[in-house]
Design a protein around this motif. Structure first.
Motif, short mmCIF file in Angstrom:
data_model
loop_
_atom_site.label_atom_id
_atom_site.label_comp_id
_atom_site.label_asym_id
_atom_site.label_seq_id
_atom_site.Cartn_x
_atom_site.Cartn_y
_atom_site.Cartn_z
N ASP A 1 11.52 3.89 -6.07
CA ASP A 1 12.17 5.05 -5.44
C ASP A 1 11.36 5.46 -4.21
OD1 ASP A 1 10.10 6.80 -6.16
OD2 ASP A 1 11.30 7.92 -7.60
N SER A 2 11.88 6.41 -3.47
CA SER A 2 11.31 6.76 -2.17
C SER A 2 9.91 7.35 -2.27
CB SER A 2 12.24 7.73 -1.43
OG SER A 2 12.48 8.88 -2.24
N SER A 3 9.48 7.74 -3.48
CA SER A 3 8.13 8.30 -3.65
C SER A 3 7.07 7.23 -3.87
CB SER A 3 8.12 9.26 -4.85
OG SER A 3 8.18 8.53 -6.09
N SER A 4 7.47 5.99 -4.00
CA SER A 4 6.55 4.94 -4.43
C SER A 4 5.53 4.57 -3.36
CB SER A 4 7.34 3.69 -4.82
OG SER A 4 8.23 3.96 -5.87
N ARG A 5 4.35 4.20 -3.84
CA ARG A 5 3.28 3.70 -2.98
C ARG A 5 2.61 2.53 -3.69
NH1 ARG A 5 -0.79 7.32 -2.93
NH2 ARG A 5 0.09 8.37 -4.74
N PHE A 6 2.34 1.49 -2.93
CA PHE A 6 1.75 0.28 -3.48
C PHE A 6 0.42 0.00 -2.77
CE2 PHE A 6 6.29 0.06 -3.99
CZ PHE A 6 6.49 -0.54 -5.22
N CYS A 7 -0.57 -0.44 -3.55
CA CYS A 7 -1.86 -0.72 -2.94
C CYS A 7 -2.65 -1.72 -3.78
CB CYS A 7 -2.68 0.57 -2.78
SG CYS A 7 -4.28 0.33 -1.98
N MET A 8 -3.07 -2.83 -3.15
CA MET A 8 -4.05 -3.74 -3.75
C MET A 8 -5.42 -3.11 -3.52
SD MET A 8 -3.26 -6.75 -5.18
CE MET A 8 -1.67 -6.62 -6.03
N SER A 9 -5.76 -2.14 -4.32
CA SER A 9 -6.92 -1.27 -4.06
C SER A 9 -8.25 -1.84 -4.52
CB SER A 9 -6.68 0.08 -4.75
OG SER A 9 -6.40 -0.09 -6.13
N PHE A 10 -8.28 -3.06 -5.00
CA PHE A 10 -9.48 -3.61 -5.62
C PHE A 10 -10.69 -3.62 -4.70
CE2 PHE A 10 -5.73 -5.49 -7.58
CZ PHE A 10 -5.97 -5.27 -8.92
N MET A 11 -10.49 -3.93 -3.41
CA MET A 11 -11.61 -4.03 -2.48
C MET A 11 -12.34 -2.70 -2.34
SD MET A 11 -13.07 -6.50 -0.87
CE MET A 11 -11.75 -7.73 -0.87
N ARG A 12 -11.66 -1.60 -2.56
CA ARG A 12 -12.30 -0.29 -2.50
C ARG A 12 -13.37 -0.13 -3.58
NH1 ARG A 12 -7.03 3.76 -1.72
NH2 ARG A 12 -6.17 2.71 0.13
N LEU A 13 -13.26 -0.92 -4.65
CA LEU A 13 -14.21 -0.86 -5.76
C LEU A 13 -15.09 -2.11 -5.81
CD1 LEU A 13 -11.79 0.52 -8.50
CD2 LEU A 13 -13.57 1.79 -7.30
N GLY A 14 -15.00 -2.95 -4.78
CA GLY A 14 -15.78 -4.18 -4.79
C GLY A 14 -15.31 -5.19 -5.82
N LEU A 15 -14.02 -5.17 -6.11
CA LEU A 15 -13.43 -6.07 -7.11
C LEU A 15 -12.43 -7.01 -6.45
CD1 LEU A 15 -12.79 -3.47 -9.97
CD2 LEU A 15 -14.69 -5.10 -9.80
N VAL A 16 -12.01 -8.00 -7.21
CA VAL A 16 -10.97 -8.92 -6.73
C VAL A 16 -9.65 -8.56 -7.40
CG1 VAL A 16 -12.67 -10.74 -6.40
CG2 VAL A 16 -11.34 -10.67 -8.53
N PRO A 17 -8.52 -8.88 -6.78
CA PRO A 17 -7.23 -8.64 -7.42
C PRO A 17 -7.16 -9.31 -8.78
CG PRO A 17 -6.91 -9.17 -5.12
CD PRO A 17 -8.36 -9.42 -5.42
N ASP A 18 -6.59 -8.60 -9.75
CA ASP A 18 -6.49 -9.16 -11.10
C ASP A 18 -5.08 -9.02 -11.65
OD1 ASP A 18 -6.36 -6.50 -11.93
OD2 ASP A 18 -8.44 -6.43 -12.62
N CYS A 19 -4.95 -9.29 -12.93
CA CYS A 19 -3.65 -9.27 -13.61
C CYS A 19 -2.65 -10.19 -12.90
CB CYS A 19 -3.12 -7.85 -13.74
SG CYS A 19 -4.09 -6.82 -14.86
N ALA A 20 -3.15 -11.37 -12.52
CA ALA A 20 -2.34 -12.47 -11.96
C ALA A 20 -1.86 -12.24 -10.54
CB ALA A 20 -1.16 -12.81 -12.86
N ALA A 21 -2.42 -11.26 -9.82
CA ALA A 21 -1.99 -11.03 -8.44
C ALA A 21 -2.31 -12.21 -7.52
CB ALA A 21 -2.63 -9.76 -7.88
N PHE A 22 -3.37 -12.97 -7.82
CA PHE A 22 -3.65 -14.17 -7.03
C PHE A 22 -2.49 -15.16 -7.10
CE2 PHE A 22 -8.48 -13.60 -7.57
CZ PHE A 22 -8.63 -13.10 -6.28
#
Length: 264
Positions: A125-146
């Motif tokens: 919906d129009s309120s949605s926001r998406f972010c691969m935020s892992f780099m902000r925590l010094g992490l790599v994308p997980d849960c199969a995002a690669f």
């Protein structure tokens, strides 16, 4: 269940992340409850479509940062936990032979973004926001995002989204192909239910084989995909659903499967 809800009606399952006071962030309890429910789905022969959503106007804020610093795992132990406590049930979601729809409201950050991408169709919906935020925590994308993200947006754009950890609004996610449709605020679950009810009336074998073929297509040769097509069509032609559909056509009756064009 303390942190999720699972309900079924007329062949449609709805899996709701239910920690609204924590923006449905995934903690150890939710992780185990998700694993328990998701592992049960392939055995549910009445399940014809699945909706994943979040309670309280948020899809999922990702992993619960408030507990991330609790204890330090050795790399080997951390890898084992990711592979068996997260990726095992994520893999099960990706391999489900039914249509899966993510109905996103509010934030889908980090692992929440990755979870949304396990679906065949992402609605927002129009309120949605998406972010691969892992780099902000010094992490790599997980849960199969690669695996999922480059297949949806391409390798260069996937790298940019992971490297930058920038936020996308619903329209930007739609332009990139992450979101199939953007709905008015408060109506995304209604649209997901409309689609899921339609899938519940479709030919289950044809849906399952179509999904499996599409999922392997990008890693397969033309010869392999031609073989898969020939085998799948041979099976689909023997189904009772196909036989009934042909009779309906010959008798000038509408098909039992009718895709819903849009919300009324």
């Amino acid at each position: 269940m303390e942190t999720i809800k699972f309900e079924m009606q007329d062949g449609v399952g709805t899996l709701t992340l239910n920690r609204p006071t924590r923006k449905n962030a995934i903690d150890a309890v939710m992780r185990e409850e998700l694993k328990e429910v998701v592992f049960s789905l392939p055995q549910n022969r009445d399940l014809r479509a699945l909706i994943i959503t979040g309670a309280g106007g948020t899809f999922c804020a990702g992993g619960d940062i408030s507990v991330m610093g609790a204890g330090t795992l050795a790399p080997e132990e951390g890898r084992h936990r990711m592979r068996h406590d997260y990726l095992s049930w994520i893999e099960t979601l990706l391999r489900l032979e039914i249509p899966v729809i993510s109905a996103v409201e509010g934030a889908a950050f980090g692992a929440g973004f990755s979870l949304a991408l396990t679906a065949d169709i992402v609605l927002a919906d129009s309120s949605s926001r998406f972010c691969m935020s892992f780099m902000r925590l010094g992490l790599v994308p997980d849960c199969a995002a690669f695996y999922t993200l480059p297949r949806i947006v391409g390798t260069q754009r996937a790298k940019e989204l992971a490297f930058s950890a920038r936020e996308l609004n619903a329209e930007q996610a739609h332009v990139l192909g992450i979101v199939l449709e953007v709905l008015p605020q408060g109506r995304v679950l209604e649209r997901a239910q409309q689609m899921a009810r339609c899938f519940a009336l479709a030919a289950p074998a044809a849906l399952a084989m179509t999904k499996r073929a599409m999922n392997v297509s990008m890693n397969s040769s033309l010869d392999t995909m031609m073989d898969i097509e020939a085998d799948a069509q041979a099976v689909a032609r023997t189904s009772q659903w196909h036989t009934d559909a042909v009779q309906r056509f010959l008798n000038k009756k509408p098909s039992a499967f009718q895709w819903p064009g849009s919300l009324d």
